[in-house]
Scaffold this motif. Structure first.
Motif, PDB file in Angstrom:
ATOM      1  N   SER A  97      21.809   0.061   1.035  1.00  0.00           N
ATOM      2  CA  SER A  97      22.256   1.086   1.986  1.00  0.00           C
ATOM      3  C   SER A  97      21.742   2.473   1.653  1.00  0.00           C
ATOM      4  CB  SER A  97      23.792   1.113   2.035  1.00  0.00           C
ATOM      5  OG  SER A  97      24.320   1.412   0.759  1.00  0.00           O
ATOM      6  N   TYR A  98      21.465   2.748   0.355  1.00  0.00           N
ATOM      7  CA  TYR A  98      21.013   4.080  -0.032  1.00  0.00           C
ATOM      8  C   TYR A  98      19.494   4.235   0.070  1.00  0.00           C
ATOM      9  CZ  TYR A  98      20.227   1.730  -4.544  1.00  0.00           C
ATOM     10  OH  TYR A  98      19.824   0.871  -5.519  1.00  0.00           O
ATOM     11  N   ILE A  99      18.803   3.192   0.548  1.00  0.00           N
ATOM     12  CA  ILE A  99      17.356   3.285   0.763  1.00  0.00           C
ATOM     13  C   ILE A  99      17.125   3.570   2.235  1.00  0.00           C
ATOM     14  CG2 ILE A  99      15.156   2.061   0.677  1.00  0.00           C
ATOM     15  CD1 ILE A  99      16.216   0.430  -1.639  1.00  0.00           C
ATOM     16  N   SER A 100      16.576   4.749   2.552  1.00  0.00           N
ATOM     17  CA  SER A 100      16.368   5.146   3.938  1.00  0.00           C
ATOM     18  C   SER A 100      14.982   4.730   4.416  1.00  0.00           C
ATOM     19  CB  SER A 100      16.522   6.667   4.072  1.00  0.00           C
ATOM     20  OG  SER A 100      15.455   7.321   3.403  1.00  0.00           O
ATOM     21  N   LEU A 101      14.755   4.862   5.715  1.00  0.00           N
ATOM     22  CA  LEU A 101      13.458   4.493   6.293  1.00  0.00           C
ATOM     23  C   LEU A 101      12.333   5.294   5.654  1.00  0.00           C
ATOM     24  CD1 LEU A 101      11.937   2.813   8.442  1.00  0.00           C
ATOM     25  CD2 LEU A 101      12.224   4.769   9.993  1.00  0.00           C
ATOM     26  N   SER A 102      12.613   6.526   5.235  1.00  0.00           N
ATOM     27  CA  SER A 102      11.559   7.372   4.662  1.00  0.00           C
ATOM     28  C   SER A 102      10.943   6.760   3.406  1.00  0.00           C
ATOM     29  CB  SER A 102      12.089   8.775   4.358  1.00  0.00           C
ATOM     30  OG  SER A 102      13.127   8.732   3.399  1.00  0.00           O
ATOM     31  N   SER A 103      11.678   5.855   2.742  1.00  0.00           N
ATOM     32  CA  SER A 103      11.120   5.224   1.553  1.00  0.00           C
ATOM     33  C   SER A 103       9.966   4.290   1.903  1.00  0.00           C
ATOM     34  CB  SER A 103      12.210   4.455   0.788  1.00  0.00           C
ATOM     35  OG  SER A 103      12.643   3.324   1.526  1.00  0.00           O
ATOM     36  N   PHE A 104       9.928   3.834   3.156  1.00  0.00           N
ATOM     37  CA  PHE A 104       8.865   2.926   3.584  1.00  0.00           C
ATOM     38  C   PHE A 104       7.595   3.673   4.005  1.00  0.00           C
ATOM     39  CE2 PHE A 104      12.671   0.330   4.181  1.00  0.00           C
ATOM     40  CZ  PHE A 104      12.284  -0.873   3.610  1.00  0.00           C
ATOM     41  N   TYR A 105       7.689   4.994   4.150  1.00  0.00           N
ATOM     42  CA  TYR A 105       6.518   5.762   4.595  1.00  0.00           C
ATOM     43  C   TYR A 105       5.316   5.571   3.668  1.00  0.00           C
ATOM     44  CZ  TYR A 105       9.806   8.449   7.567  1.00  0.00           C
ATOM     45  OH  TYR A 105      10.754   8.850   8.472  1.00  0.00           O
ATOM     46  N   ILE A 106       5.580   5.371   2.373  1.00  0.00           N
ATOM     47  CA  ILE A 106       4.463   5.268   1.425  1.00  0.00           C
ATOM     48  C   ILE A 106       3.606   4.022   1.669  1.00  0.00           C
ATOM     49  CG2 ILE A 106       5.706   6.544  -0.340  1.00  0.00           C
ATOM     50  CD1 ILE A 106       5.996   3.923  -1.910  1.00  0.00           C
ATOM     51  N   LEU A 107       4.139   3.065   2.428  1.00  0.00           N
ATOM     52  CA  LEU A 107       3.362   1.860   2.708  1.00  0.00           C
ATOM     53  C   LEU A 107       2.214   2.145   3.673  1.00  0.00           C
ATOM     54  CD1 LEU A 107       6.298  -0.705   3.030  1.00  0.00           C
ATOM     55  CD2 LEU A 107       4.870  -0.216   1.033  1.00  0.00           C
ATOM     56  N   LYS A 108       2.229   3.332   4.275  1.00  0.00           N
ATOM     57  CA  LYS A 108       1.137   3.737   5.166  1.00  0.00           C
ATOM     58  C   LYS A 108       0.451   5.022   4.673  1.00  0.00           C
ATOM     59  CE  LYS A 108       2.722   1.488   9.403  1.00  0.00           C
ATOM     60  NZ  LYS A 108       1.529   0.620   9.542  1.00  0.00           N
ATOM     61  N   LEU A 109       0.549   5.267   3.381  1.00  0.00           N
ATOM     62  CA  LEU A 109      -0.048   6.476   2.807  1.00  0.00           C
ATOM     63  C   LEU A 109      -1.546   6.572   3.071  1.00  0.00           C
ATOM     64  CD1 LEU A 109       1.381   7.292  -0.749  1.00  0.00           C
ATOM     65  CD2 LEU A 109       1.291   8.752   1.273  1.00  0.00           C
ATOM     66  N   ALA A 110      -2.235   5.450   2.987  1.00  0.00           N
ATOM     67  CA  ALA A 110      -3.693   5.467   3.121  1.00  0.00           C
ATOM     68  C   ALA A 110      -4.122   5.947   4.502  1.00  0.00           C
ATOM     69  CB  ALA A 110      -4.264   4.082   2.850  1.00  0.00           C
ATOM     70  N   SER A 111      -3.344   5.644   5.533  1.00  0.00           N
ATOM     71  CA  SER A 111      -3.683   6.110   6.877  1.00  0.00           C
ATOM     72  C   SER A 111      -3.048   7.459   7.195  1.00  0.00           C
ATOM     73  CB  SER A 111      -3.274   5.075   7.928  1.00  0.00           C
ATOM     74  OG  SER A 111      -1.912   4.762   7.824  1.00  0.00           O
TER      75      SER A 111
ATOM     76  N   GLY B  57       9.191   4.332  -7.787  1.00  0.00           N
ATOM     77  CA  GLY B  57       9.567   5.747  -7.699  1.00  0.00           C
ATOM     78  C   GLY B  57       8.524   6.708  -8.212  1.00  0.00           C
ATOM     79  N   VAL B  58       7.623   6.216  -9.068  1.00  0.00           N
ATOM     80  CA  VAL B  58       6.505   7.016  -9.590  1.00  0.00           C
ATOM     81  C   VAL B  58       5.276   6.118  -9.561  1.00  0.00           C
ATOM     82  CG1 VAL B  58       5.553   8.293 -11.547  1.00  0.00           C
ATOM     83  CG2 VAL B  58       8.033   8.329 -11.137  1.00  0.00           C
ATOM     84  N   LEU B  59       4.386   6.369  -8.618  1.00  0.00           N
ATOM     85  CA  LEU B  59       3.188   5.541  -8.493  1.00  0.00           C
ATOM     86  C   LEU B  59       1.966   6.416  -8.241  1.00  0.00           C
ATOM     87  CD1 LEU B  59       4.408   2.536  -6.285  1.00  0.00           C
ATOM     88  CD2 LEU B  59       3.713   2.435  -8.688  1.00  0.00           C
ATOM     89  N   LEU B  60       0.925   6.183  -9.012  1.00  0.00           N
ATOM     90  CA  LEU B  60      -0.357   6.834  -8.802  1.00  0.00           C
ATOM     91  C   LEU B  60      -1.200   5.883  -7.957  1.00  0.00           C
ATOM     92  CD1 LEU B  60      -2.225   9.264  -9.552  1.00  0.00           C
ATOM     93  CD2 LEU B  60      -3.013   7.871 -11.493  1.00  0.00           C
ATOM     94  N   PHE B  61      -1.479   6.267  -6.711  1.00  0.00           N
ATOM     95  CA  PHE B  61      -2.139   5.380  -5.754  1.00  0.00           C
ATOM     96  C   PHE B  61      -3.642   5.639  -5.664  1.00  0.00           C
ATOM     97  CE2 PHE B  61       2.126   4.888  -3.764  1.00  0.00           C
ATOM     98  CZ  PHE B  61       2.139   3.509  -3.663  1.00  0.00           C
ATOM     99  N   ASN B  62      -4.400   4.542  -5.608  1.00  0.00           N
ATOM    100  CA  ASN B  62      -5.826   4.576  -5.317  1.00  0.00           C
ATOM    101  C   ASN B  62      -5.979   4.287  -3.821  1.00  0.00           C
ATOM    102  OD1 ASN B  62      -8.565   4.140  -4.992  1.00  0.00           O
ATOM    103  ND2 ASN B  62      -8.791   2.863  -6.812  1.00  0.00           N
ATOM    104  N   LEU B  63      -5.906   5.331  -2.998  1.00  0.00           N
ATOM    105  CA  LEU B  63      -5.922   5.138  -1.549  1.00  0.00           C
ATOM    106  C   LEU B  63      -7.275   4.632  -1.062  1.00  0.00           C
ATOM    107  CD1 LEU B  63      -3.895   8.231  -0.268  1.00  0.00           C
ATOM    108  CD2 LEU B  63      -3.080   5.967  -0.924  1.00  0.00           C
ATOM    109  N   LYS B  64      -8.319   4.987  -1.776  1.00  0.00           N
ATOM    110  CA  LYS B  64      -9.661   4.521  -1.401  1.00  0.00           C
ATOM    111  C   LYS B  64      -9.732   2.998  -1.456  1.00  0.00           C
ATOM    112  CE  LYS B  64     -14.546   4.910  -2.703  1.00  0.00           C
ATOM    113  NZ  LYS B  64     -15.509   5.542  -3.651  1.00  0.00           N
ATOM    114  N   LYS B  65      -9.250   2.408  -2.527  1.00  0.00           N
ATOM    115  CA  LYS B  65      -9.292   0.949  -2.681  1.00  0.00           C
ATOM    116  C   LYS B  65      -8.297   0.263  -1.739  1.00  0.00           C
ATOM    117  CE  LYS B  65      -9.242  -2.734  -6.151  1.00  0.00           C
ATOM    118  NZ  LYS B  65     -10.503  -3.298  -5.601  1.00  0.00           N
ATOM    119  N   ILE B  66      -7.157   0.900  -1.502  1.00  0.00           N
ATOM    120  CA  ILE B  66      -6.170   0.356  -0.572  1.00  0.00           C
ATOM    121  C   ILE B  66      -6.772   0.235   0.823  1.00  0.00           C
ATOM    122  CG2 ILE B  66      -4.016   0.925   0.643  1.00  0.00           C
ATOM    123  CD1 ILE B  66      -2.930   1.904  -2.058  1.00  0.00           C
TER     124      ILE B  66
END
Length: 284
Positions: free
Chosen positions: A83-97, A158-167
């Protein structure tokens, strides 16, 4: 001179906490570093946006609010998670776009406090990985981890360094959504579960000091005394009344440097209320 891209995701309710995270980074940065902040904006009020801008009084940085079209997240709206996880937490799944011109970005949840310079973390080589992160201690100890192959590790998101190029190259965003659609009733830990399943074997392990997972009375980490990033996991956030979170004082030290700092009168009221509650407990 180093240049770092940092991303947070929030709606208006959590925008204050995002501002505190930014403040903690600024307080531990060098003036020679160029800091680019990208805030995934789930309808943040103008007042809170202006307060985040005021953090430039601490030191200058670049800031961009990335407006979110929630129609892009219809699949994720259907998940059944905490319940304490809001929709905004899912935004990172589309970070590359959402950040099409960025190749590498450090993503931070809004319930963390940075307690060291993040340059070393940001400069981690992730050329062959989708991300880098720290093992999720709570999930490991609880025994509940989604099925991973070949003994792959389970990471905290909660702490992730993303390689958006490879994603982008490997079409990972589509794989996130396909997995979610097929497992809609079994997504128990939101974005974290999805990332771990799809990116397994391609997440580089960081020192646990970069994500010390702290809750009431305990540190879920082996870096108890010198955390580089404190992550207030679970429901017992330090800003909640009665919280006994292990690193609660660190949060308020940073909060009181921001435009959201607690007025002295309000502090006194909280102290009096806490004493009153304690006295009533003794009476029983």
């Amino acid at each position: 001179m180093s240049c770092m891209n940092i991303c947070l995701s929030t709606d208006d309710n959590y925008s204050k906490y995002a501002g505190v995270v930014i403040c903690s980074i600024l307080l531990n940065s060098n003036d020679s570093e160029i800091l680019n902040f990208y805030i995934l904006d789930g309808d943040i009020s103008e007042d809170n946006k202006n307060k985040i801008e005021l953090l430039k009084n601490i030191r200058d940085f670049n800031l961009k609010f990335v407006k979110i079209d929630e129609n892009l997240f219809e699949t994720y709206k259907q998940t059944k998670t905490h319940s304490y996880i809001s929709l905004s937490s899912f935004y990172i799944l589309k970070l590359a776009s959402l950040l099409p011109d960025i190749e590498k970005v450090l993503y931070l949840d809004c319930d963390v406090i940075v307690n060291d310079n993040i340059e070393q973390l940001y400069n981690t080589n992730i050329t062959d990985y989708y991300a880098a992160g720290v093992i999720d201690i709570a999930m490991k100890s609880s025994g509940w981890v989604p099925p991973l192959e070949n003994g792959n590790l389970y990471f905290n998101s909660g702490v992730l360094l993303f390689n958006l190029k490879k994603i982008r190259q490997d079409n990972i965003e589509q794989k996130f959504e396909e997995y979610t659609a097929k497992n809609i009733d079994n997504i128990r830990v939101g974005d974290q579960q999805i990332i771990n399943i799809i990116c397994q074997g391609k997440i580089k392990q960081l020192q646990s000091a970069w994500n010390v997972q702290s809750s009431n009375f305990i540190n879920r980490s082996d870096y108890t005394n010198h955390p580089k990033i404190v992550h207030y996991v679970g429901k017992q956030k330090p800003w909640l009344f009665g919280s006994m979170n292990y690193w609660k004082n660190l949060y308020f030290d940073v909060l009181n440097v921001t435009p959201w700092k607690i007025p002295e009168k309000e502090k006194q009221k909280k102290v009096i209320l806490a004493i009153s509650v304690a006295k009533r407990s003794e009476d029983f």
